[in-house]
Design a protein around this motif. Structure first.
Motif, PDB file in Angstrom:
ATOM      1  N   VAL A 108       0.849  -1.189  -0.040  1.00  0.00           N
ATOM      2  CA  VAL A 108       0.013   0.117  -0.142  1.00  0.00           C
ATOM      3  C   VAL A 108       0.840   1.246   0.265  1.00  0.00           C
ATOM      4  CG1 VAL A 108      -1.639   1.255   1.225  1.00  0.00           C
ATOM      5  CG2 VAL A 108      -1.937  -0.894   0.978  1.00  0.00           C
ATOM      6  N   TYR A 109       1.824   1.369   0.726  1.00  0.00           N
ATOM      7  CA  TYR A 109       2.789   2.447   0.840  1.00  0.00           C
ATOM      8  C   TYR A 109       3.660   2.546  -0.545  1.00  0.00           C
ATOM      9  CZ  TYR A 109       2.404   2.483   5.993  1.00  0.00           C
ATOM     10  OH  TYR A 109       1.719   2.597   7.009  1.00  0.00           O
ATOM     11  N   ASP A 110       3.766   1.545  -1.253  1.00  0.00           N
ATOM     12  CA  ASP A 110       4.309   1.466  -2.725  1.00  0.00           C
ATOM     13  C   ASP A 110       3.330   2.107  -3.383  1.00  0.00           C
ATOM     14  OD1 ASP A 110       6.837   0.537  -2.010  1.00  0.00           O
ATOM     15  OD2 ASP A 110       6.155  -1.419  -2.569  1.00  0.00           O
ATOM     16  N   GLU A 111       2.054   1.687  -3.496  1.00  0.00           N
ATOM     17  CA  GLU A 111       0.773   2.346  -4.235  1.00  0.00           C
ATOM     18  C   GLU A 111       0.703   3.761  -3.924  1.00  0.00           C
ATOM     19  OE1 GLU A 111      -3.801   1.623  -4.578  1.00  0.00           O
ATOM     20  OE2 GLU A 111      -2.867   0.421  -3.404  1.00  0.00           O
ATOM     21  N   LEU A 112       0.971   4.199  -2.581  1.00  0.00           N
ATOM     22  CA  LEU A 112       0.929   5.714  -2.298  1.00  0.00           C
ATOM     23  C   LEU A 112       1.978   6.356  -3.021  1.00  0.00           C
ATOM     24  CD1 LEU A 112      -0.071   7.993  -0.965  1.00  0.00           C
ATOM     25  CD2 LEU A 112       1.010   7.319   1.212  1.00  0.00           C
TER      26      LEU A 112
END
Length: 162
Positions: A108-112
Protein backbone atom coordinates in the motif's frame (compact mmCIF):
# COMPACT_ATOMS: atom_id res chain seq x y z
CA UNK A 1 -29.51 18.51 2.18
CA UNK A 2 -25.92 19.76 2.16
CA UNK A 3 -26.52 21.54 5.47
CA UNK A 4 -27.70 18.26 7.01
CA UNK A 5 -24.68 16.38 5.66
CA UNK A 6 -22.30 19.06 6.93
CA UNK A 7 -23.99 19.01 10.34
CA UNK A 8 -23.67 15.21 10.60
CA UNK A 9 -19.98 15.39 9.66
CA UNK A 10 -19.37 18.20 12.14
CA UNK A 11 -21.24 16.30 14.85
CA UNK A 12 -19.12 13.23 14.15
CA UNK A 13 -15.89 15.24 14.28
CA UNK A 14 -16.92 16.86 17.55
CA UNK A 15 -17.77 13.50 19.12
CA UNK A 16 -14.48 12.09 17.83
CA UNK A 17 -12.57 15.01 19.38
CA UNK A 18 -14.28 14.22 22.69
CA UNK A 19 -13.12 10.60 22.31
CA UNK A 20 -16.69 9.37 21.90
CA UNK A 21 -15.70 7.39 18.84
CA UNK A 22 -18.61 4.94 18.70
CA UNK A 23 -21.06 7.86 18.68
CA UNK A 24 -18.93 9.59 16.06
CA UNK A 25 -19.06 6.49 13.88
CA UNK A 26 -22.85 6.41 14.29
CA UNK A 27 -23.02 10.02 13.07
CA UNK A 28 -20.80 9.24 10.06
CA UNK A 29 -22.93 6.16 9.32
CA UNK A 30 -26.10 8.25 9.46
CA UNK A 31 -24.61 10.60 6.87
CA UNK A 32 -23.54 7.66 4.69
CA UNK A 33 -26.98 6.06 4.87
CA UNK A 34 -28.68 9.28 3.81
CA UNK A 35 -26.18 10.69 1.32
CA UNK A 36 -23.65 7.95 0.50
CA UNK A 37 -25.04 7.44 -2.99
CA UNK A 38 -25.97 11.04 -3.71
CA UNK A 39 -25.17 12.41 -7.14
CA UNK A 40 -24.54 16.03 -6.13
CA UNK A 41 -20.82 16.73 -5.80
CA UNK A 42 -21.04 18.56 -2.44
CA UNK A 43 -22.92 15.62 -0.92
CA UNK A 44 -20.44 13.14 -2.38
CA UNK A 45 -17.60 15.17 -0.84
CA UNK A 46 -19.31 15.02 2.53
CA UNK A 47 -19.75 11.26 2.17
CA UNK A 48 -16.06 10.82 1.32
CA UNK A 49 -15.09 12.86 4.38
CA UNK A 50 -17.41 10.76 6.54
CA UNK A 51 -15.84 7.54 5.23
CA UNK A 52 -12.33 8.77 5.93
CA UNK A 53 -13.22 9.97 9.43
CA UNK A 54 -15.05 6.73 10.16
CA UNK A 55 -11.96 4.77 9.16
CA UNK A 56 -9.82 6.91 11.44
CA UNK A 57 -12.19 6.35 14.38
CA UNK A 58 -12.21 2.60 13.76
CA UNK A 59 -8.43 2.58 13.73
CA UNK A 60 -8.31 4.44 17.02
CA UNK A 61 -10.76 1.90 18.47
CA UNK A 62 -8.27 -0.84 17.52
CA UNK A 63 -10.61 -2.19 14.85
CA UNK A 64 -8.18 -2.18 11.91
CA UNK A 65 -10.07 -4.77 9.84
CA UNK A 66 -13.14 -2.53 9.81
CA UNK A 67 -10.97 0.53 9.15
CA UNK A 68 -9.40 -1.18 6.13
CA UNK A 69 -12.83 -2.13 4.78
CA UNK A 70 -13.94 1.49 5.17
CA UNK A 71 -10.81 2.78 3.43
CA UNK A 72 -11.35 0.28 0.59
CA UNK A 73 -14.90 1.59 0.16
CA UNK A 74 -13.54 5.12 -0.06
CA UNK A 75 -10.79 4.15 -2.52
CA UNK A 76 -13.40 2.61 -4.85
CA UNK A 77 -15.09 5.99 -5.24
CA UNK A 78 -14.10 7.54 -8.53
CA UNK A 79 -14.75 11.06 -7.28
CA UNK A 80 -12.34 11.05 -4.34
CA UNK A 81 -9.86 13.90 -4.57
CA UNK A 82 -6.10 13.55 -4.74
CA UNK A 83 -5.66 14.53 -1.10
CA UNK A 84 -8.32 12.10 0.08
CA UNK A 85 -6.86 9.18 -1.86
CA UNK A 86 -3.34 9.88 -0.57
CA UNK A 87 -4.43 10.19 3.07
CA UNK A 88 -6.60 7.09 2.75
CA UNK A 89 -3.74 5.02 1.37
CA UNK A 90 -1.47 6.20 4.19
CA UNK A 91 -4.02 5.25 6.84
CA UNK A 92 -4.80 1.93 5.16
CA UNK A 93 -1.10 1.09 5.30
CA UNK A 94 -1.02 1.96 9.00
CA UNK A 95 -4.04 -0.27 9.65
CA UNK A 96 -2.42 -3.17 7.81
CA UNK A 97 0.72 -2.61 9.87
CA UNK A 98 -1.38 -2.74 13.05
CA UNK A 99 -2.52 -6.21 11.97
CA UNK A 100 1.13 -7.26 11.51
CA UNK A 101 0.53 -7.51 7.77
CA UNK A 102 3.80 -5.85 6.91
CA UNK A 103 4.02 -7.03 3.30
CA UNK A 104 0.50 -5.80 2.58
CA UNK A 105 1.26 -2.48 4.27
CA UNK A 106 4.42 -2.08 2.19
CA UNK A 107 2.43 -2.77 -0.98
CA UNK A 108 0.00 0.00 0.00
CA UNK A 109 2.86 2.40 0.75
CA UNK A 110 4.34 1.56 -2.66
CA UNK A 111 0.93 2.28 -4.18
CA UNK A 112 0.85 5.61 -2.32
CA UNK A 113 4.32 6.59 -3.55
CA UNK A 114 3.35 5.72 -7.14
CA UNK A 115 0.06 7.61 -6.78
CA UNK A 116 1.89 10.69 -5.51
CA UNK A 117 4.42 10.53 -8.33
CA UNK A 118 1.67 10.08 -10.94
CA UNK A 119 -0.28 13.05 -9.61
CA UNK A 120 2.55 15.52 -9.00
CA UNK A 121 2.29 17.03 -12.45
CA UNK A 122 -1.49 17.48 -12.12
CA UNK A 123 -1.00 19.19 -8.78
CA UNK A 124 1.68 21.74 -9.67
CA UNK A 125 -0.65 24.72 -9.87
CA UNK A 126 -3.31 23.55 -7.42
CA UNK A 127 -3.40 24.64 -3.81
CA UNK A 128 -5.03 23.08 -0.77
CA UNK A 129 -7.40 24.85 1.61
CA UNK A 130 -4.49 26.61 3.34
CA UNK A 131 -3.01 27.85 0.05
CA UNK A 132 -0.10 25.37 0.08
CA UNK A 133 0.81 23.97 -3.28
CA UNK A 134 -0.57 20.46 -3.61
CA UNK A 135 2.51 19.09 -5.36
CA UNK A 136 4.60 19.78 -2.23
CA UNK A 137 1.94 18.09 -0.13
CA UNK A 138 2.06 14.99 -2.35
CA UNK A 139 5.84 14.97 -2.15
CA UNK A 140 5.56 15.03 1.65
CA UNK A 141 3.00 12.18 1.61
CA UNK A 142 5.34 10.10 -0.51
CA UNK A 143 8.09 10.71 2.05
CA UNK A 144 5.79 9.57 4.86
CA UNK A 145 5.05 6.36 2.95
CA UNK A 146 8.77 5.70 2.51
CA UNK A 147 9.39 6.32 6.20
CA UNK A 148 6.65 3.87 7.17
CA UNK A 149 8.08 1.26 4.80
CA UNK A 150 11.53 1.72 6.32
CA UNK A 151 10.12 1.33 9.83
CA UNK A 152 8.40 -1.91 8.85
CA UNK A 153 11.64 -3.25 7.42
CA UNK A 154 13.61 -2.24 10.52
CA UNK A 155 11.07 -3.79 12.90
CA UNK A 156 11.32 -7.13 11.13
CA UNK A 157 7.64 -7.05 10.18
CA UNK A 158 8.61 -7.37 6.53
CA UNK A 159 10.73 -9.85 4.66
CA UNK A 160 11.73 -7.61 1.75
CA UNK A 161 14.77 -5.34 2.03
CA UNK A 162 14.31 -1.59 1.95
Amino acid sequence: QIAVAEALNERGRELWARERRDEAIASFNMLLERFGNAEAAPLRDQAATALFNKGMCLGELKRPDEAIATYNTLLKRTDAGIETVAMTLLEKGASLGALARGEDAIAVYDELMAFCKDNLRNAIYRTDDQGKYLNWWLYNMSGKAKTQKDLLHQSGRSEKPA
